[in-house]
Structure formats: structure tokens, C-alpha cells
Design an enzyme around this catalytic site. Structure first.
Site, mmCIF file in Angstrom:
data_model
loop_
_atom_site.group_PDB
_atom_site.id
_atom_site.type_symbol
_atom_site.label_atom_id
_atom_site.label_comp_id
_atom_site.label_asym_id
_atom_site.label_seq_id
_atom_site.Cartn_x
_atom_site.Cartn_y
_atom_site.Cartn_z
ATOM 1 N N GLU A 43 0.847 -1.194 0.000
ATOM 2 C CA GLU A 43 0.000 0.000 0.000
ATOM 3 C C GLU A 43 0.886 1.249 0.000
ATOM 4 O O GLU A 43 0.623 2.225 -0.708
ATOM 5 C CB GLU A 43 -0.911 -0.025 1.235
ATOM 6 N N ASP A 45 3.891 1.460 -1.204
ATOM 7 C CA ASP A 45 4.460 1.546 -2.554
ATOM 8 C C ASP A 45 3.456 2.160 -3.529
ATOM 9 O O ASP A 45 3.811 2.963 -4.383
ATOM 10 C CB ASP A 45 4.859 0.163 -3.075
ATOM 11 N N SER A 90 20.731 0.817 -4.407
ATOM 12 C CA SER A 90 19.448 0.140 -4.232
ATOM 13 C C SER A 90 19.260 -0.785 -5.414
ATOM 14 O O SER A 90 20.091 -0.845 -6.318
ATOM 15 C CB SER A 90 18.311 1.116 -4.065
ATOM 16 N N LYS A 129 15.201 -12.996 -2.053
ATOM 17 C CA LYS A 129 15.260 -11.621 -1.565
ATOM 18 C C LYS A 129 14.810 -11.644 -0.109
ATOM 19 O O LYS A 129 13.617 -11.711 0.191
ATOM 20 C CB LYS A 129 14.357 -10.706 -2.406
HETATM 21 O O1 D41 Z 1 18.143 -10.386 -0.220
HETATM 22 C C1 D41 Z 1 18.194 -9.168 -0.394
HETATM 23 N N1 D41 Z 1 17.361 -8.396 0.259
HETATM 24 C C2 D41 Z 1 19.173 -8.584 -1.362
HETATM 25 C C3 D41 Z 1 19.327 -7.208 -1.394
HETATM 26 C C4 D41 Z 1 19.948 -9.392 -2.225
HETATM 27 N N2 D41 Z 1 19.838 -10.741 -2.229
HETATM 28 N N3 D41 Z 1 20.810 -8.822 -3.082
HETATM 29 C C5 D41 Z 1 20.977 -7.470 -3.130
HETATM 30 N N4 D41 Z 1 21.853 -6.938 -3.997
HETATM 31 C C6 D41 Z 1 22.023 -5.626 -4.067
HETATM 32 C C7 D41 Z 1 22.990 -5.080 -5.077
HETATM 33 C C8 D41 Z 1 22.696 -5.660 -6.424
HETATM 34 C C9 D41 Z 1 22.896 -3.588 -5.147
HETATM 35 C C10 D41 Z 1 24.362 -5.474 -4.653
HETATM 36 C C11 D41 Z 1 20.230 -6.613 -2.272
HETATM 37 C C12 D41 Z 1 20.478 -5.215 -2.388
HETATM 38 N N5 D41 Z 1 21.376 -4.761 -3.292
HETATM 39 C C13 D41 Z 1 19.816 -4.184 -1.583
HETATM 40 N N6 D41 Z 1 19.184 -4.351 -0.447
HETATM 41 C C14 D41 Z 1 18.733 -3.161 -0.015
HETATM 42 C C15 D41 Z 1 19.089 -2.229 -0.884
HETATM 43 C C16 D41 Z 1 19.778 -2.861 -1.866
#
Ligand code: D41
Length: 707
Positions: A43, A45, A90, A129
């Protein structure tokens, strides 16, 4: 920029923008500063994108303090600020939850690299993620010197003290590491730790401790713990960590690590002692990305921690460099989100449903909302106390949550004052248009029999029994379901019609149905009537466990029915068994035994069984099974930490299948504690009490019947 006359604007753009900003400011404060969000992320977002769109259409209305002009969280000012040596980027998010979300990313990368269809698939890495908070860990000569939150990507907060309490984060690295090394990853809280924490919080609140609250979700509990000013309190809130990337690295000596791929980098981090998720895989091209999205999506609810999507990254670091960034987002990575599990909607009504055993459940009727991948129109409020505790009323805006195949539930009410911080003139946002507090009716809404709540029970029950048509319908549906005797095609619509038309009152009536009575029902074609009769005929050949389960005896589920059938062999033996005899069956305790006895002591129930047999229902009967001593019978287990190959639910299922019991806390009566990586206080307690400790291998040996 030319200032345009405000009168040029479409009717309501101006108040919309002001209102949206106020609203977003208030939500951002609750989310970032108080770690206690008022609305679901999805929401937030949506509102944010709405504001972005409006501002794009009317650039002259953009104000410097607009939430769109600020990235990430504003520091609270309680922690020292840290300037990241390399900005924490990000990640671009893809909210298209179809395969096209992954295909578009692959297509974009191919286009940017100038590849044609003739070129081979791109080598990607796919990661979960994790739904936690991004953290940068700085090591100098292998010693953890600083842990900083992401903040706005440039400036974060120094939370080193609290991060040092996370057992999974190494404080010292092997001598071979680069002299300056920043490891980036996600701090998160596991679901079991979150549940235990909230349970402790509830006890604190019940004990009257001030200033305590429960947490909405693991991410907020984690954020709260990381930004807790007292490291001693932070230490009581167990956190975990997964590494996914690097910040600043200085390689001074020759022969230091120089990575060629993202995967190689993760492998090195793992060898240095950082937790790297087992779910990270290499994937070739869009097809494998889509397959990964689907596989991880299907496992989402069994992982033990929250994820809100998956992340795709180009594996080759050389290609990553070629692709570069747009503003602060690398072009070589994307976060592909799963459908949101929490959404906002409105309560249209609160109904009371009558279950098979007469249980009355308050159910919120909702304006249809797409959540967790399906359209939801009903959410349970469980019972009267829950409905009143959450204070859900008709007309309220509520957060609904649906995770996996769990039934949707109302998480909380969003009151207008949290949706908008100050009254805005000319809007009715703050009008308290709330209905009355929910109360359970004292008579059954279907049959008007008395509804009663017994001492110490949370539920009201309709006392009408099979006099109540709602209970009758449910009892018939339960009997006819696939896991019971299975009458194909006998669904809720048909049962509803049959009961309402009065052609069925009891279960045996099902088997006395004639073709004419069926075919005379509304919208019933001759062919369908014939099919139902055939399905009924077919259902007569059943098994004892299916039949017993189908009777719908309280507390007798499928597994218990199987055990009873195996133990006694014959239905009559079960019907005649005393409570003591029943309790010798694995899985049957005093409550189940009493319920069975109570059921078969009612003459009407015995009559139903006899009539069903007379109608031709049969099943093979056998001799009572010799009591098999199962390898783990009589043993209690406590699971703690992460096992190398078994997920918690799997380990639990294996132990139970072998006759053992799994409980939540360690006591002198515990037979074994099964400890994996990052085992915490339960392991200590076991050592204190001298309870035997097993690892996964030890458990497997016991399951195989070893000593
Ligand atoms: O699992 C995550 N939340 C995650 C966040 C992930 N597996 N990889 C990420 N890779 C990046 C980059 C590509 C910029 C190295 C990220 C994030 N960034 C990220 N988390 C919060 C802001 C960016």
C-alpha cells in the site's frame, strides 16, 4: 521552470498531492523511525508511485521535503552517522509477478549488451530476496570495526554494538582476507525466533511491564532490534544474517582474491565464515530465472524466514562493469517480487459462520482484494475475543494477510488518524464512521438454538447439533470429501440445495436418494443426477480409516483415524472400547478418548453407523495390529538451530512418524535436544540440565533404529 497557473490543473491534483505527502510522511515515520508500520508495504508503494506520477505530471508542485525526494530511511539521530565508503546501491524492483517479470529483465540485459537471438543464454545468479534490513560490515585487518545500516545509501547509522551480538556474524576473519573488506548483506529474524519473541512480549505485557509491545512482522522486529539503544536488549532478540555482496575492498598484497564471478565471490565469503544462503543458484537465461522464481515461490512458506521475492544478478563481474548503473541502481540486477501477502481493504460486514461441530466463527466480509496470489473476500476473525481485541468493525480499513494456503486473516485495523496525521479541511477522512464493537450472538444465526461458550474455551458453539442445518451440511460435506469416503461431484452448492430442499437430513439419507428427487433439484441435469448416484454407489466401497474420519468425531483427524483402525482392526472394537483401551493407541490421549466414547455413547450416532452399513457401505476389516514398538516412542525432542539438510518441519515430521514427540522448550523431561548451526539458549539449557544432545547425523541414526 515556468510556473503555471494552478487553475490549469485537473480538478483535484493539488489537494491530492498535499494529502498524499502528509499521508506518506506519517507512514514513513511509523515505518522508519518507530519500526511499527501502519499500512502494508504494498500500500505504501502504491501511494508512493501515485505521488511520483502526480509530481511527474506537475513538476512545479514538487517540494524539497516531498517523500519522493528522499531515498531510504532518515537517521533517527540516536546513533552516530556513518558515511559509506562506497554507496550502498538500491535494487530495481520488478512488481510484475508473472514470468514476464524475469523475461523482461533478461531481454533488457541482452539488448544493453547488444546480443542477438543467436548468442548464448546469459549466465545469472538467482538469490532469495531476504526481507530484513541491509547492513554493511566493515573489517579492517580481519576485525569487525563497524556495522552500519543502509540509511539513504550514502549515510547510515553506526549499529556496531548491536550487530556484534549476532552470533552468525564473524567478529574476526582468517588472516588471508584483504586488509579492508566490507561485506554487505541482510540482517533478518527467523520466523520461529520472531514467534518466540512475540510470545515473550505478550507475557511481559500481561505482567504489566510498561512500554512493551508485540511486533507486526519479523522485519520490523529485526529493525527494532538493530536500532535498539541498549545492546543487552538487542542481544535478547535473536537475529540472523545472509551475505550477498561487497562494499569497499582493498587488495594490497599480490595473489589476494580477485573474483571473476558473483558466485565465486559468494563462495569466498562463505569460506571466510559468512552465512551465504543455500538457495543461491546459477541460472542460464530467462527460462531458468522463471523456474527459480516458481520453485522458490512454492517453498516460500516453508523456509523458516520471510522473503518477498527473488533477486537476479548477472554473474560475470566484467559484464556487471560493462552494464554499470542508472542513478543508484545497478543495471545488472533486479528484485523480482512475489505477490504481496498483506493488503488493505474494507470490512463490508461481520458474519458468523457455523462449523461442522457447531463452532461459531466471526468472519469479516471484505471488499475483494488480491493478496498472496488470490482474490480474497473473507477473512477469519477466529473467535469473539480476537475480534474484540483487534477491534474490527464494519466500515473499517484493515490489513489482510494471506500466506501460502493458510486461510486469510485480518492482521489489524488501520485507523483514519494513522492514515492521515492531521485533519484536512474539506475531507471526511477523520469522520469516525465506525460500527459497533463486535459481540457474538447468543443464539445460532442459522437454527436459533442457544449458543454457548464453555468455561475456559474461546469458542461459542451452537447447541443444535444435527438439528442445525448448517452443521448438517458441513457434516455431509465432511463425510463426502476426498479424504473421507469421497463422493465425487458432491460439492457445497449441491449439499446446500439437498439439505434446504429437505431431501437429506442424515448421512444415510444420501444413500437413499432416488433419481427423481435429485433430478428435480434446481439446475440439475439428468446426466449430473446420474453421475451423483454413480459416485455415491462407488463411495460405498471404502476403508475403515476413511469411514471413521468421515463420521466427523471431534478431535479425530485422518491420522488418528488411521491409528485407531490399525490398532483395533474392526469398527465394532472401536465402538466398544473403553477410554482406557482407546488411550493405548498412539496419538490418542484423554481428550480424544473421551470424545470417541461420547460420540459412540449417543444412540443416534450408533444408529447412523448401523444405517450406513445397512445401505451397503463396506470396508475390509482386519485383526488388531500387534503394538509395534516404534524406534522413538515415548521420547520427547526439542529442535534448535539450523540443521544442515533437514528443514525444521521435515525433522519434526520424521520424529513424529517414528513415534517421538517434538516440543518447544527444554525441561528435565526432554529426552534429546537436536542442535544445528546457531543453536541458542535451548542448547545451553540442555547442557545445564544434562539432556542428551544430538546433531542431524545422530538424529538420523536414531530414526533408522540405531542406539
Ligand atoms: O536479499 C536481499 N534483500 C538482497 C538485497 C539481495 N539478495 N541482493 C541485493 N543486492 C544488491 C545489489 C545488487 C545492489 C548489490 C540486495 C540489495 N542490493 C539491496 N538491499 C537493499 C538495498 C539494496
Amino acid at each position: 521552470m515556468p510556473t503555471r497557473d494552478l487553475f490549469d490543473l485537473p480538478d483535484d491534483a493539488v489537494p491530492d498531492i498535499a494529502q498524499l505527502r502528509l499521508s506518506l510522511h506519517a507512514h514513513a515515520h511509523r515505518y522508519y523511525v518507530l519500526d511499527d508500520p501502519s499500512i502494508p508495504d504494498a500500500e505504501y508503494d502504491r501511494l508512493f508511485r501515485q505521488l511520483q506520477t502526480l509530481e511527474a505530471q506537475h513538476p512545479e508542485l514538487v517540494t524539497p521535503d516531498s517523500p519522493t525526494q528522499r531515498v531510504g530511511g532518515k537517521p533517527l539521530g540516536q546513533f552516530a552517522q556513518v558515511r559509506h565508503a562506497l554507496p550502498m546501491l538500491s535494487i530495481r524492483t520488478e512488481t510484475d509477478t508473472q514470468a514476464s517479470g524475469a523475461q523482461n529483465f533478461d531481454a533488457r540485459i541482452r539488448r544493453e549488451l547488444g546480443l542477438t537471438d543467436a548468442d548464448p543464454a546469459i549466465d545469472f545468479v538467482a538469490e532469495p530476496k531476504f526481507d530484513g534490513l541491509a547492513m554493511s560490515l566493515r573489517y579492517v585487518h580481519g576485525v569487525l570495526v563497524q556495522a552500519a545500516t543502509r540509511g539513504d545509501g550514502e549515510l547510515g547509522e553506526d549499529v556496531t554494538q548491536n550487530i556484534r551480538t549476532i552470533g552468525q556474524i564473524p567478529l574476526k576473519l582468517p588472516a588471508s582476507v584483504p586488509p579492508v573488506l566490507e561485506v554487505r548483506g541482510e540482517v533478518y529474524m527467523r520466523r520461529d525466533h520472531f514467534d518466540a519473541l512475540n510470545e515473550r512480549q505478550r507475557q511481559r505485557i500481561a505482567a504489566g511491564e510498561r512500554g512493551e509491545k508485540t511486533f507486526v512482522n519479523p522485519r520490523n522486529a529485526a529493525a527494532g532490534a538493530v536500532r535498539q539503544l541498549d545492546p543487552a536488549i538487542a542481544a535478547q532478540r535473536p537475529l540472523s544474517f545472509f551475505a550477498y555482496g561487497l562494499g569497499e575492498v582493498t587488495l594490497v598484497h599480490e595473489g589476494g582474491p580477485v573474483w571473476v564471478t558473483h558466485l565465486a565471490l559468494l563462495t569466498t565469503l562463505k569460506s571466510w565464515g559468512f552465512p551465504v544462503s543455500e538457495l543461491v543458484v546459477q541460472a542460464q537465461g530467462a527460462t531458468e530465472l522463471v523456474a527459480y522464481y516458481d520453485t522458490i515461490g512454492a517453498r516460500r512458506d516453508t523456509l523458516g524466514f520471510d522473503i518477498d521475492g527473488v533477486v537476479y544478478k548477472v554473474n560475470s563481474l566484467a559484464l556487471q562493469r560493462r552494464l554499470g548503473f542508472v542513478t543508484r541502481e545497478p543495471r545488472w540486477a533486479v528484485a523480482h517480487k512475489f505477490p504481496a501477502q498483506e493488503m488493505l481493504t474494507t470490512v463490508l460486514a461481520i458474519d458468523v459462520q457455523v462449523g461442522r461441530t457447531g463452532k461459531l466463527t466471526p468472519v469479516a466480509k471484505l471488499a475483494p482484494v488480491f493478496v498472496g496470489g488470490v482474490t480474497v473476500t473473507n477473512a477469519t476473525l477466529h473467535n469473539e475475543d480476537e475480534a474484540r481485541r483487534k477491534d474490527v468493525r464494519v466500515g473499517d480499513t484493515v490489513i489482510v494477510r494471506r500466506a501460502g494456503d493458510v486461510i486469510p486473516e485480518v492482521v489489524s485495523v488501520v485507523l483514519p488518524d494513522t492514515a492521515c496525521p492531521e485533519p484536512i479541511e474539506g475531507t471526511d477522512l477523520l469522520e469516525p464512521q465506525r460500527g459497533p464493537l463486535f459481540t457474538m450472538p447468543h443464539v445460532c444465526p442459522v437454527c436459533a438454538s442457544l449458543a454457548m461458550r464453555e468455561e475456559g474455551e474461546a469458542d461459542y458453539r451452537c447447541t443444535g447439533g444435527l438439528f442445525c442445518s448448517a452443521q448438517r451440511k458441513q457434516a455431509i460435506l465432511h463425510f463426502a470429501q476426498r479424504r473421507a469416503v469421497e463422493v465425487e461431484g458432491l460439492g457445497d452448492k449441491l449439499v446446500e440445495q439437498m439439505v434446504d430442499a429437505g431431501i437429506i437430513r442424515t448421512l444415510p439419507d444420501l444413500y437413499r436418494l432416488g433419481f427423481t428427487a435429485l433430478a428435480n433439484l434446481d439446475r440439475m441435469a439428468e446426466k449430473s443426477a446420474q453421475n451423483v448416484l454413480e459416485a455415491l454407489q462407488k463411495s460405498k466401497q471404502t476403508t475403515l480409516p476413511r469411514f471413521l474420519f468421515g463420521l466427523g468425531i471431534r478431535h479425530v483427524g485422518e491420522a488418528t483415524a488411521k491409528e485407531l483402525a490399525r490398532h483395533f482392526g474392526k469398527l465394532d472394537a472401536i465402538m466398544q472400547a473403553t477410554e482406557e483401551q482407546l488411550q493405548t493407541v498412539a496419538d490418542v490421549g484423554p481428550i480424544v478418548a473421551r470424545s470417541l466414547r461420547a460420540f459412540f455413547d449417543v444412540s443416534h450416532n450408533r444408529e447412523v453407523v448401523e444405517q450406513l452399513r445397512a445401505c451397503g457401505l463396506t470396508w475390509p476389516e482386519g485383526d488388531p495390529a500387534p503394538v509395534l514398538a516404534q524406534p522413538l516412542s515415548g521420547k520427547t525432542f526439542v529442535l534448535t538451530g539450523t540443521l544442515p539438510s533437514l528443514e525444521r518441519e521435515q525433522a519434526k515430521a520424521l520424529i513424529e512418524a517414528a513415534g517421538g514427540k517434538v516440543v518447544g522448550s527444554v525441561s528435565k523431561k526432554t529426552s534429546f535436544v537436536v542442535a544445528g548451526a546457531q543453536a541458542g539458549s535451548k542448547l545451553e539449557k540442555a547442557q545445564e540440565l544434562g539432556v542428551a544432545i544430538l546433531d542431524e547425523t545422530g538424529l538420523k541414526e536414531m530414526l533408522d533404529g540405531g542406539a
